[in-house]
Design a protein around this motif. Structure first.
Motif, mmCIF file in Angstrom:
data_model
loop_
_atom_site.group_PDB
_atom_site.id
_atom_site.type_symbol
_atom_site.label_atom_id
_atom_site.label_comp_id
_atom_site.label_asym_id
_atom_site.label_seq_id
_atom_site.Cartn_x
_atom_site.Cartn_y
_atom_site.Cartn_z
ATOM 1 N N ARG A 11 0.894 -1.151 -0.067
ATOM 2 C CA ARG A 11 0.000 -0.037 -0.086
ATOM 3 C C ARG A 11 0.823 1.336 0.078
ATOM 4 O O ARG A 11 0.534 2.232 -0.524
ATOM 5 N N LYS A 12 2.096 1.127 0.693
ATOM 6 C CA LYS A 12 2.754 2.116 0.713
ATOM 7 C C LYS A 12 3.353 2.503 -0.645
ATOM 8 O O LYS A 12 3.593 3.920 -1.101
ATOM 9 N N ALA A 13 3.858 1.444 -1.438
ATOM 10 C CA ALA A 13 4.585 1.656 -2.584
ATOM 11 C C ALA A 13 3.328 2.222 -3.389
ATOM 12 O O ALA A 13 3.695 3.170 -4.389
ATOM 13 N N LEU A 14 2.309 1.658 -3.498
ATOM 14 C CA LEU A 14 1.155 1.804 -4.412
ATOM 15 C C LEU A 14 0.855 3.619 -4.186
ATOM 16 O O LEU A 14 0.745 4.318 -5.276
ATOM 17 N N PHE A 203 11.562 1.757 9.221
ATOM 18 C CA PHE A 203 11.144 0.776 9.985
ATOM 19 C C PHE A 203 12.005 -0.478 9.586
ATOM 20 O O PHE A 203 12.411 -0.651 8.478
ATOM 21 N N ALA A 204 12.146 -1.385 10.492
ATOM 22 C CA ALA A 204 12.710 -2.681 10.057
ATOM 23 C C ALA A 204 11.870 -3.162 8.983
ATOM 24 O O ALA A 204 10.592 -3.418 9.228
ATOM 25 N N GLY A 205 12.437 -3.497 7.846
ATOM 26 C CA GLY A 205 11.675 -4.271 6.743
ATOM 27 C C GLY A 205 10.776 -3.244 5.872
ATOM 28 O O GLY A 205 10.145 -3.724 5.141
ATOM 29 N N SER A 206 10.766 -2.042 6.256
ATOM 30 C CA SER A 206 9.681 -1.063 5.754
ATOM 31 C C SER A 206 10.212 0.622 5.781
ATOM 32 O O SER A 206 11.322 0.837 6.152
ATOM 33 N N MET A 207 9.206 1.279 5.596
ATOM 34 C CA MET A 207 9.656 2.719 5.618
ATOM 35 C C MET A 207 8.259 3.524 6.101
ATOM 36 O O MET A 207 7.204 2.984 5.925
ATOM 37 N N GLY A 208 8.293 4.697 6.441
ATOM 38 C CA GLY A 208 7.121 5.480 6.775
ATOM 39 C C GLY A 208 6.446 5.982 5.644
ATOM 40 O O GLY A 208 6.948 5.917 4.692
ATOM 41 N N GLY A 209 4.976 5.873 5.792
ATOM 42 C CA GLY A 209 4.316 6.335 4.510
ATOM 43 C C GLY A 209 4.631 7.707 4.013
ATOM 44 O O GLY A 209 4.570 8.533 4.828
#
Length: 262
Positions: A11-14, A203-209
């Motif tokens: 969802r963040k990438a989209l 974040f671990a494995g991700s990033m903020g929106g």
């Protein structure tokens, strides 16, 4: 537990790419229904591997996220304060700078949780450093009246390139835009390993929106330029979820393992 799931990452990438599920489906040889389903819950590994390139994500990292376990810090000077935030949690990080001298990175919400956490540890006064001005990271400052030795808030008195000294530690402010205007991170030197407080930029494995377009691209570029460029053994302290390291995120973070954004 990680803060984000594969569906959160999708969802963040989209959103960041301003890409409709139908467009992602056309790029990935998946149906729109499969893309929507993957953005709402668990998905088959094969689906994630097919979808990732269309979103600029690293396929193996995205598919491996459910099993991703970032390394825990072994530094005794670092204490994670996992504070309540709605039905989730938010991190504040305590870092010991010397005998009876502590740095507090972010403060949680306006509820007195952070004050109680300090009381539980017998810590009376702290230097407060804020990563960004979202309520779940700065509002707890209101509960610390009379207990702050100094307060550093971007952009007022925390600008990229600033170098601050606390006890045995040197803290350098870095630019981490995208998730929040004027957001910064803090690189800490003087411990056994370098440390970087990332706030919600990573974040671990991700990033903020991030908002679509420029904010999203700026966030990715800044993470590559200012965080992944740090030594591999640098400990990363995110605003939500567990700590991690630069080395681990280069492999396990689908946003970052896919290469430098253009």
């Amino acid at each position: 537990m990680l803060y984000d799931t594969t569906s959160d990452v999708i969802r963040k990438a989209l959103r960041g790419l301003d890409l409709a599920p139908s467009e992602a489906a056309a790029r990935s040889d998946l149906s729109e229904r499969e893309v929507i389903s993957a953005s709402r819950g668990p998905a088959f590994r094969e689906t994630l591997l097919l979808l990732a390139p269309s979103l600029g994500l690293d396929g193996p990292s995205l598919a491996g996220l459910p099993e991703y376990v970032p390394p825990a810090s072994d530094l005794p000077e670092i204490i994670r304060l996992e504070l309540p935030f709605d039905d989730e949690t938010v991190n504040a990080w305590l870092v010991q700078a010397g005998p009876d001298e502590y740095l507090l990175f972010d403060t949680g919400t306006r509820a007195p949780h952070v004050r109680q956490a300090l009381d539980d540890r017998g810590i009376q006064k702290v230097h407060v450093l804020i990563t960004h001005q979202h309520g779940d990271h700065i509002d707890g400052l209101q509960t610390l009246e009379g207990r702050t030795l100094s307060v550093t808030i971007p952009p007022n008195n925390a600008k990229p390139g600033d170098v601050l000294t606390f006890g045995d530690l040197t803290v350098t402010v870095i630019d981490l835009p995208g998730h929040c205007q004027d957001a910064v991170g803090y690189v800490i030197e003087g411990l056994a390993h370098p440390v970087c407080v990332t706030g919600d930029a990573l974040f671990a494995g991700s990033m903020g929106g991030c908002a679509p377009g420029v904010p999203y691209q700026a966030a990715l570029k800044s993470l590559h330029a200012h965080v992944l460029s740090l030594p591999d053994n640098t400990i990363l302290l995110p605003g939500h979820g567990p700590e991690t390291t630069v080395r681990s995120e280069k492999i396990g973070n689908a946003f970052l393992a896919s290469g430098t954004p253009q």
